[in-house]
Design an enzyme around this catalytic site. Sequence first.
Site, short mmCIF file in Angstrom:
data_model
loop_
_atom_site.label_atom_id
_atom_site.label_comp_id
_atom_site.label_asym_id
_atom_site.label_seq_id
_atom_site.Cartn_x
_atom_site.Cartn_y
_atom_site.Cartn_z
N HIS A 1 8.15 5.57 -58.99
CA HIS A 1 7.40 6.83 -59.11
C HIS A 1 7.36 7.47 -57.73
O HIS A 1 6.82 6.91 -56.78
CB HIS A 1 5.98 6.57 -59.60
CG HIS A 1 5.17 7.82 -59.79
ND1 HIS A 1 5.08 8.48 -61.00
CD2 HIS A 1 4.44 8.56 -58.91
CE1 HIS A 1 4.33 9.56 -60.87
NE2 HIS A 1 3.92 9.62 -59.60
N CYS A 2 7.94 8.67 -57.63
CA CYS A 2 8.04 9.35 -56.34
C CYS A 2 6.90 10.34 -56.19
O CYS A 2 6.75 11.26 -57.00
CB CYS A 2 9.39 10.07 -56.23
SG CYS A 2 9.62 10.93 -54.66
N VAL A 3 6.08 10.16 -55.15
CA VAL A 3 4.95 11.05 -54.94
C VAL A 3 5.41 12.42 -54.46
O VAL A 3 4.69 13.42 -54.62
CB VAL A 3 3.96 10.44 -53.92
CG1 VAL A 3 3.35 9.17 -54.46
CG2 VAL A 3 4.65 10.18 -52.57
N ASN B 1 6.04 14.09 -57.62
CA ASN B 1 4.95 13.85 -58.55
C ASN B 1 5.47 13.49 -59.94
O ASN B 1 4.96 13.96 -60.97
CB ASN B 1 4.02 15.07 -58.64
CG ASN B 1 2.70 14.75 -59.31
OD1 ASN B 1 2.19 13.64 -59.21
ND2 ASN B 1 2.15 15.71 -60.04
N SER B 2 6.50 12.65 -59.98
CA SER B 2 7.10 12.25 -61.23
C SER B 2 7.86 10.96 -61.02
O SER B 2 8.10 10.54 -59.88
CB SER B 2 8.03 13.34 -61.77
OG SER B 2 8.65 12.93 -62.98
#
Length: 410
Positions: free
Chosen positions: A263-265, A268-269
Amino acid sequence: LCCCEYVDRRGERNHLAACCCDCEDLDEGCERWLTCKSLPPGALERIADTVADRLRIPWFAGAVKINVSLVPPLVLLPVFLHVAALHFLLGLVILTSLPVVVLWYYYLTHRRKERTLFFLSLGLFSLGYMYYVFLQEVVPQGHVGYSQVIALTCGLIVMLAALSRAKKDPGYLPIPASNEKSSHRGLPNNSVRGSSNGLHGITMSGAAIGRAVNGEAKGYSRMSAEEPEGVKKDWCAKCQLVRPARAGHCRLCGRCVRRLDHHCVWINSCVGEQNHQAFILALSFFMLTSVYGITLTLHTVCRGRTPFVALFYCPGAYSDYSSALSFTCVWYCAIVTAGMGYILLIQLLNISYNVTEREARLALRDNTGRRLLGGLVIDTGQYNRGFLCNWGHFLSLGSSPPQRSAEDIV
């Protein structure tokens, strides 16, 4: 609703003019702070929820709520960069503190398992503000040609297009319809239907589901025609479905994703089967555009020096405020580019060994992987088929949508 009215989190009609009314939690907190008393449990969370609910702007169909995490980057980033441009020591302190603050906030939200728009807004606003400074402070000095500005702009546009694609569906596994009906009725869910990833429909008794939750689901699932024998599948107790190989459940999104990487901040997905290529493309174009912009700026601010030397030794950088602001933004871009370059390097190495971040993390936890290249990559050996085959597999991700089996259609 008029432009200044809204429905608050309690379902009541409210007005922006009454934003300071009925603040019992805030009043109690201020009173306890003045009397040096500790706050009751949960008071800070209630105050934060109230402030976030009342932070709105007027709009045509009613006041629109503003996400609190969007505000700090928009306000603080220009202020910090302008203050850092006043003196060399101020720039050193601020540019050293910014990464520390961002990492602290990342670990804070990661520990609380919260989704936030802070990092996405910080990234997008940083891009926009750096481009604005480039056009306002660097281009007017006359050392940057129109073709170079057009090339930089095109790189920025392509990067944003890839980022937009990466923000789309990463490959969520559809939640079975039977589970949705059961959740609405409040009944226990004892059946799992096949999803669009090619899994056959299966039906489990209550005892079978109990065993599946304990990790024995693969004994009750049947292999589909698209997947070879021996492929591991597991049961997700939260989504109530059988996951195909390499799929994983994201705690932040609350969904299972095909070939979940992480999950890549910054977007945001999740990064999964459907958007992994776009994610790599966005990172690559960001690196190229950022390095090109840094080079053009350093050639303008520090004439006669190579970009690498000028980054560390530029005597005339603080001779005027315009050059100082440009030089400060160059260092800010260099710090961000170094961080994104590390992420891109890890991603490229993982693709070369056909391993995802999630699989590498699980292999480290279970002590089943080999550390290679000084620990930069964890080779699980499970899906590694050689450099060319691994890249061919990655480039074919999401090329054809998963097919439904005949049993799913029935």
